[in-house]
Design an enzyme around this catalytic site. Structure first.
Site, PDB file in Angstrom:
ATOM      1  N   LYS A 141       6.633  -3.872  -5.140  1.00 13.22           N
ATOM      2  CA  LYS A 141       8.053  -3.515  -5.182  1.00 13.22           C
ATOM      3  C   LYS A 141       8.713  -3.726  -3.830  1.00 13.22           C
ATOM      4  O   LYS A 141       9.820  -4.227  -3.736  1.00 13.22           O
ATOM      5  CB  LYS A 141       8.185  -2.049  -5.614  1.00 13.22           C
ATOM      6  CG  LYS A 141       9.619  -1.538  -5.642  1.00 13.22           C
ATOM      7  CD  LYS A 141      10.419  -2.206  -6.736  1.00 13.22           C
ATOM      8  CE  LYS A 141      11.863  -1.753  -6.755  1.00 13.22           C
ATOM      9  NZ  LYS A 141      12.699  -2.673  -7.559  1.00 13.22           N
TER      10      LYS A 141
ATOM     11  N   ASN B 268      -1.521   1.536   5.862  1.00 15.21           N
ATOM     12  CA  ASN B 268      -0.605   0.594   5.236  1.00 15.21           C
ATOM     13  C   ASN B 268      -0.126  -0.343   6.341  1.00 15.21           C
ATOM     14  O   ASN B 268       0.261   0.133   7.398  1.00 15.21           O
ATOM     15  CB  ASN B 268       0.572   1.387   4.638  1.00 15.21           C
ATOM     16  CG  ASN B 268       1.654   0.497   4.077  1.00 15.21           C
ATOM     17  OD1 ASN B 268       1.482  -0.712   3.964  1.00 15.21           O
ATOM     18  ND2 ASN B 268       2.777   1.081   3.722  1.00 15.21           N
ATOM     19  N   GLY B 269      -0.199  -1.650   6.109  1.00 13.03           N
ATOM     20  CA  GLY B 269       0.270  -2.581   7.139  1.00 13.03           C
ATOM     21  C   GLY B 269      -0.836  -3.521   7.588  1.00 13.03           C
ATOM     22  O   GLY B 269      -1.840  -3.691   6.885  1.00 13.03           O
TER      23      GLY B 269
ATOM     24  N   HIS C  31      21.113 -34.474 -10.971  1.00 10.86           N
ATOM     25  CA  HIS C  31      20.406 -34.926  -9.771  1.00 10.86           C
ATOM     26  C   HIS C  31      18.907 -34.672  -9.857  1.00 10.86           C
ATOM     27  O   HIS C  31      18.232 -34.648  -8.840  1.00 10.86           O
ATOM     28  CB  HIS C  31      21.011 -34.262  -8.528  1.00 10.86           C
ATOM     29  CG  HIS C  31      22.453 -34.577  -8.352  1.00 10.86           C
ATOM     30  ND1 HIS C  31      22.887 -35.779  -7.846  1.00 10.86           N
ATOM     31  CD2 HIS C  31      23.559 -33.872  -8.678  1.00 10.86           C
ATOM     32  CE1 HIS C  31      24.212 -35.793  -7.845  1.00 10.86           C
ATOM     33  NE2 HIS C  31      24.644 -34.653  -8.349  1.00 10.86           N
TER      34      HIS C  31
ATOM     35  N   LYS D  78      14.093 -13.314 -12.544  1.00  9.52           N
ATOM     36  CA  LYS D  78      13.734 -12.164 -13.393  1.00  9.52           C
ATOM     37  C   LYS D  78      12.761 -12.602 -14.476  1.00  9.52           C
ATOM     38  O   LYS D  78      11.761 -11.946 -14.741  1.00  9.52           O
ATOM     39  CB  LYS D  78      15.023 -11.603 -14.000  1.00  9.52           C
ATOM     40  CG  LYS D  78      15.082 -10.153 -14.225  1.00  9.52           C
ATOM     41  CD  LYS D  78      15.509  -9.323 -13.026  1.00  9.52           C
ATOM     42  CE  LYS D  78      14.795  -9.631 -11.752  1.00  9.52           C
ATOM     43  NZ  LYS D  78      15.363  -9.073 -10.570  1.00  9.52           N
TER      44      LYS D  78
ATOM     45  N   GLU E  12       9.268 -13.463 -12.996  1.00 11.03           N
ATOM     46  CA  GLU E  12       8.603 -12.262 -12.479  1.00 11.03           C
ATOM     47  C   GLU E  12       7.918 -11.446 -13.556  1.00 11.03           C
ATOM     48  O   GLU E  12       6.791 -11.015 -13.386  1.00 11.03           O
ATOM     49  CB  GLU E  12       9.703 -11.350 -11.918  1.00 11.03           C
ATOM     50  CG  GLU E  12       9.777 -11.123 -10.573  1.00 11.03           C
ATOM     51  CD  GLU E  12      10.732 -10.101 -10.056  1.00 11.03           C
ATOM     52  OE1 GLU E  12      11.876  -9.958 -10.535  1.00 11.03           O
ATOM     53  OE2 GLU E  12      10.319  -9.439  -9.106  1.00 11.03           O
TER      54      GLU E  12
ATOM     55  N   CYS F 251       0.841  -1.206   0.000  1.00  6.88           N
ATOM     56  CA  CYS F 251       0.000   0.000   0.000  1.00  6.88           C
ATOM     57  C   CYS F 251       0.872   1.251   0.000  1.00  6.88           C
ATOM     58  O   CYS F 251       1.986   1.250   0.507  1.00  6.88           O
ATOM     59  CB  CYS F 251      -0.869   0.038   1.236  1.00  6.88           C
ATOM     60  SG  CYS F 251      -1.880  -1.413   1.439  1.00  6.88           S
TER      61      CYS F 251
ATOM     62  N   TRP G  19      -2.992  -2.585  -1.610  1.00  4.04           N
ATOM     63  CA  TRP G  19      -2.599  -3.935  -2.018  1.00  4.04           C
ATOM     64  C   TRP G  19      -3.292  -4.856  -1.019  1.00  4.04           C
ATOM     65  O   TRP G  19      -2.948  -4.893   0.158  1.00  4.04           O
ATOM     66  CB  TRP G  19      -1.083  -4.067  -1.936  1.00  4.04           C
ATOM     67  CG  TRP G  19      -0.528  -5.300  -2.574  1.00  4.04           C
ATOM     68  CD1 TRP G  19      -0.241  -5.478  -3.899  1.00  4.04           C
ATOM     69  CD2 TRP G  19      -0.162  -6.526  -1.919  1.00  4.04           C
ATOM     70  NE1 TRP G  19       0.274  -6.736  -4.100  1.00  4.04           N
ATOM     71  CE2 TRP G  19       0.330  -7.403  -2.915  1.00  4.04           C
ATOM     72  CE3 TRP G  19      -0.218  -6.976  -0.611  1.00  4.04           C
ATOM     73  CZ2 TRP G  19       0.775  -8.685  -2.631  1.00  4.04           C
ATOM     74  CZ3 TRP G  19       0.226  -8.266  -0.323  1.00  4.04           C
ATOM     75  CH2 TRP G  19       0.716  -9.106  -1.335  1.00  4.04           C
TER      76      TRP G  19
ATOM     77  N   ARG H 248       4.884   0.284  -6.236  1.00  2.00           N
ATOM     78  CA  ARG H 248       4.898  -0.558  -5.033  1.00  2.00           C
ATOM     79  C   ARG H 248       3.961  -1.750  -5.168  1.00  2.00           C
ATOM     80  O   ARG H 248       4.077  -2.716  -4.422  1.00  2.00           O
ATOM     81  CB  ARG H 248       4.455   0.273  -3.824  1.00  2.00           C
ATOM     82  CG  ARG H 248       5.433   1.359  -3.458  1.00  2.00           C
ATOM     83  CD  ARG H 248       4.793   2.367  -2.537  1.00  2.00           C
ATOM     84  NE  ARG H 248       4.501   1.833  -1.228  1.00  2.00           N
ATOM     85  CZ  ARG H 248       5.299   1.923  -0.171  1.00  2.00           C
ATOM     86  NH1 ARG H 248       6.435   2.540  -0.286  1.00  2.00           N
ATOM     87  NH2 ARG H 248       4.958   1.425   0.993  1.00  2.00           N
TER      88      ARG H 248
ATOM     89  N   GLU I  66      19.092 -15.776 -10.141  1.00  2.00           N
ATOM     90  CA  GLU I  66      18.584 -14.424 -10.394  1.00  2.00           C
ATOM     91  C   GLU I  66      17.995 -14.323 -11.812  1.00  2.00           C
ATOM     92  O   GLU I  66      16.935 -13.726 -12.017  1.00  2.00           O
ATOM     93  CB  GLU I  66      19.721 -13.404 -10.199  1.00  2.00           C
ATOM     94  CG  GLU I  66      19.463 -11.991 -10.695  1.00  2.00           C
ATOM     95  CD  GLU I  66      18.259 -11.298 -10.064  1.00  2.00           C
ATOM     96  OE1 GLU I  66      17.668 -11.837  -9.127  1.00  2.00           O
ATOM     97  OE2 GLU I  66      17.893 -10.212 -10.564  1.00  2.00           O
TER      98      GLU I  66
HETATM   99  O1  M6R Z   1      13.752  -4.059  -1.291  1.00  2.00           O
HETATM  100  P1  M6R Z   1      14.419  -5.394  -1.144  1.00  2.00           P
HETATM  101  O2  M6R Z   1      15.710  -5.463  -1.869  1.00  2.00           O
HETATM  102  O3  M6R Z   1      14.585  -5.796   0.297  1.00  2.00           O
HETATM  103  O4  M6R Z   1      13.446  -6.421  -1.806  1.00  2.00           O
HETATM  104  C1  M6R Z   1      13.693  -7.798  -1.775  1.00  2.00           C
HETATM  105  C2  M6R Z   1      12.844  -8.530  -2.773  1.00  2.00           C
HETATM  106  O5  M6R Z   1      11.488  -8.329  -2.493  1.00  2.00           O
HETATM  107  C3  M6R Z   1      13.131  -8.083  -4.203  1.00  2.00           C
HETATM  108  O6  M6R Z   1      14.466  -8.235  -4.538  1.00  2.00           O
HETATM  109  C4  M6R Z   1      12.262  -8.875  -5.198  1.00  2.00           C
HETATM  110  O7  M6R Z   1      12.662 -10.207  -5.203  1.00  2.00           O
HETATM  111  C5  M6R Z   1      12.388  -8.240  -6.580  1.00  2.00           C
HETATM  112  N1  M6R Z   1      11.084  -8.024  -7.126  1.00  2.00           N
HETATM  113  C6  M6R Z   1      13.157  -9.060  -7.533  1.00  2.00           C
HETATM  114  O8  M6R Z   1      13.221  -8.496  -8.791  1.00  2.00           O
END
Ligand code: M6R
Length: 629
Positions: A624, A101-102, A525, A506, A509, A2, A77, A27, A502
């Site tokens: 985010k 928010n929270g 394995h 990506k 996502e 949020c 959110w 966000r 990673e």
């Molecule tokens: O703000 P942060 O780096 O702590 O966030 C951690 C993860 O939420 C963040 O890296 C998330 O995995 C990304 N969307 C990856 O692209």
């Protein structure tokens, strides 16, 4: 998650709030809304909410808000209650209109207590319960006041009304459990906004025309760079004239201290790129240069320049073990960091996911240093891990991108990344900035502990990155060609293993396609069972001592008709000959290879996601900054 924006001052507030919300879109959210304090105090709050994007809210509310100069706004959110208009914020209860928010953990208990008294709720949210609580505490104080002076709330002088609201808020804070940020206005008390930062971030901004409050800097930097981060647990009271922070326990007020943030408004614009993610990918050479700027040693053997050189030296000379804790992409950066620290500085390193670490009763022996890595500096699990380590008495440090963020403030040492605002949900430039800080730190610790350190290759990094990015289009085209593959496997060894993870994250996502990252040696394995002609494997193979082993794994995939994309040194003809497609990279040091090899990975994912017409900057279901568990 949020996002909250609020303003009180002399400017027209509606557009200012909606613009602020659009800066918080990154966000992640599913509905949006605002409440304006009416110019005519006898009228009601102007409340508008809608499911969907901020642009919808803007379109649907063109007719309102031409005169008001005070309001609060929110992107939601969904956590408690489905995303619909009724559950969207702000929530209006009696005289109070509130955004949140929270999470309020005891909301169900509070709700039933109210329901037993005959109170009806309109939404399924914990937010409405919080608003009701403030309102009922305010009513209780008003009743007392009435008994004493005979005056109703609206008849009281402004200062008395304000004090009653603050009393009601302090009382409510004692009754709720959870972590939250709230912002609200009370009818009959124009010119004031009230907020609380209790575990979800809040920042206030000073402008010549009024006072702004938001969940993060992105919503403020178009208007001001003079900001103050609301301390954890504090109440904030804003008026056109400025702010007061109030300690909820004692009721004592203080004046915030402001700092100047070094982010420019331009940085939250796409600047001609189709997506923020693409802009951020292309910013990486600059980000690496900025992050290293002023820190590189003059000559081999000289120290790196940190903000706290003496304490840094003592810390690392005495360190016996390092714990690196993070989430998502930052966790993969931590995994790469382990290779740097163990190989160069010869310190044992454990890497952990923050969400696991915090609940596992970790053993942190004396001499352990715990580092958290986070772009936002607000990720709930990472912050909890940091707090746990602080409570356990070990020294902590952060590698963090957002100045003034909670993680930065609560860690004992800061090794900041200078990536600037990262808006695309998929982290790109923050990752490379994290890698470069971890590499520099590991080199410097190696020097302090008497091991060989050679920072020379760092200087070449931005140049090599530029060279790779010059071929961005070809990597994006390659990504688009993966659209008919059922799965994309990423494999590598050594520091290329976390990079494989990673790369897969990506791709998942932003393109919603299935991908897996594996240590190349693990293929046999299990995952090799997946291989057929509809599986593509991206093999990360810089020319290091592990390459022959990686190439054997590649042969195993090839002989099972898997489609192979190799990423290796430009000059490596043998590797190239084994691949269906090949991306040639400049020759580089083993440790800096992750910083270069990640670039084509990001662009391949971007190219595939674009081809599939996905919402690249705001992928479905993602936020985010994950500020709730
Ligand atoms: O703000 P942060 O780096 O702590 O966030 C951690 C993860 O939420 C963040 O890296 C998330 O995995 C990304 N969307 C990856 O692209």
């Amino acid at each position: 998650m949020c996002g909250i924006v609020g303003y009180v001052g002399r400017e027209k507030v509606k557009d200012l709030l909606v613009d602020g919300l659009s800066r918080l879109e990154y966000r992640g959210y599913d509905s949006a809304g605002f409440a304006l304090y009416p110019k005519d105090d006898t009228a009601n709050f102007v409340v508008r909410r809608c499911v969907g994007v901020v642009a919808e809210l803007r379109k649907a509310t063109q007719d309102v808000g031409q005169t008001e100069t005070q309001g609060i706004a929110h992107t939601r959110w969904a956590t408690h209650g489905v995303p619909n208009e009724v559950n969207a914020h702000p929530h209006l209860t009696g005289l109070t209109v509130l955004v949140h928010n929270g999470i309020i953990e005891n909301h169900a208990h509070l709700r039933s207590a109210f329901q037993e008294q005959g109170v009806a709720f309109h939404s399924q949210t914990d937010t409405e319960v919080f608003a009701r609580l403030i309102e009922s505490n305010r009513e209780w104080h008003v009743q007392k006041e009435k008994e004493a002076s005979g005056k109703d709330f609206l008849d009281l002088p402004t200062e008395r009304k304000r004090d009653i609201v603050l009393e009601a808020l302090r009382q409510s804070m004692r009754q709720v459990d959870g972590h939250y940020a709230i912002l609200f206005m009370v009818k009959g008390l124009p010119g004031y906004l009230f907020g609380v930062q209790s575990g979800a971030p809040m920042v206030v901004g000073r402008t010549p025309h009024g006072s702004l409050i938001a969940s993060d800097l992105h919503a403020l930097i178009r208007h001001t760079r003079e900001v103050s981060f609301v301390p954890h647990g504090a109440i904030v009271e804003a008026s056109a004239e400025g702010y007061r922070y109030i300690d909820p326990a004692s009721g004592k007020a203080s004046t915030p201290k402001f700092e100047t943030i070094n982010w420019s408004a331009q940085e939250v614009e796409k600047e001609g790129y189709e997506h923020f993610m693409l802009k951020e990918i292309h910013q990486q050479p600059l980000v690496v240069a900025d992050t290293l700027s002023g820190r590189l040693p003059q000559e081999a053997g000289d120290p790196f320049i940190w903000d706290h050189p003496k304490a840094h030296e003592v810390l690392w000379k005495n360190c016996k073990k390092v714990y690196l804790v993070a989430c998502g992409t930052a966790y993969y950066a931590a995994m790469v960091g382990k290779y740097f620290l163990e190989r160069w500085a010869r310190i044992p390193v454990e890497v952990d996911l923050a969400s696991e670490f915090r609940y596992r009763s970790p053993i942190l022996e004396p001499g352990t240093v715990l580092g958290v890595i986070s772009q936002s500096g607000e990720t709930a699990d990472t912050l909890a891990a940091l707090r746990l380590a602080n409570e356990m008495g070990v020294t902590t440090f952060s590698v963090c991108n957002v100045p003034g963020s909670t993680i930065m403030r609560e860690s004992s040492f800061q090794y900041p990344t200078k990536a600037g605002p990262e808006i695309g949900v998929a982290s790109t430039k923050a990752f490379t900035a994290q890698l470069v800080v971890l590499a520099a730190l590991a080199q410097d610790i190696a020097r302090l502990r008497g091991f060989k350190a050679d920072p020379a290759p760092f200087a070449r990094l931005p140049h090599d990155m530029e060279q790779i990015l010059a071929r961005a289009q070809s990597y994006m085209d390659l990504g688009a060609r993966l659209a008919d593959k059922k799965t994309i496997l990423f494999v590598g060894r050594g520091a290329m293993y976390p990079l494989a993870l990673e790369g897969a994250l990506k791709l998942k996502e932003i393109s919603y396609r299935h991908a897996e990252g594996y240590a190349a040696g693990e293929l046999k394995h299990g995952p090799i069972a997946l291989v057929d002609e509809r599986l593509a494997t991206i093999v990360l193979g810089p020319s290091d001592d592990l390459l022959p082993k990686t190439l054997s794994n590649l042969e195993e995939i090839r002989s099972r008709k898997g489609y192979i994309i190799g990423i290796g040194e430009e000059s490596n003809k043998n590797f190239k000959a084994l691949c269906d497609e090949y991306i040639g990279m400049p020759a580089t040091d083993w440790a800096l290879a992750p910083l270069l090899y990640v670039l084509p990975l990001q662009l391949i994912s971007y190219g595939l996601a674009k081809h599939l017409e996905c919402d690249i900057d705001k992928p479905r279901n993602l936020a985010k900054s994950v500020t709730v568990e």
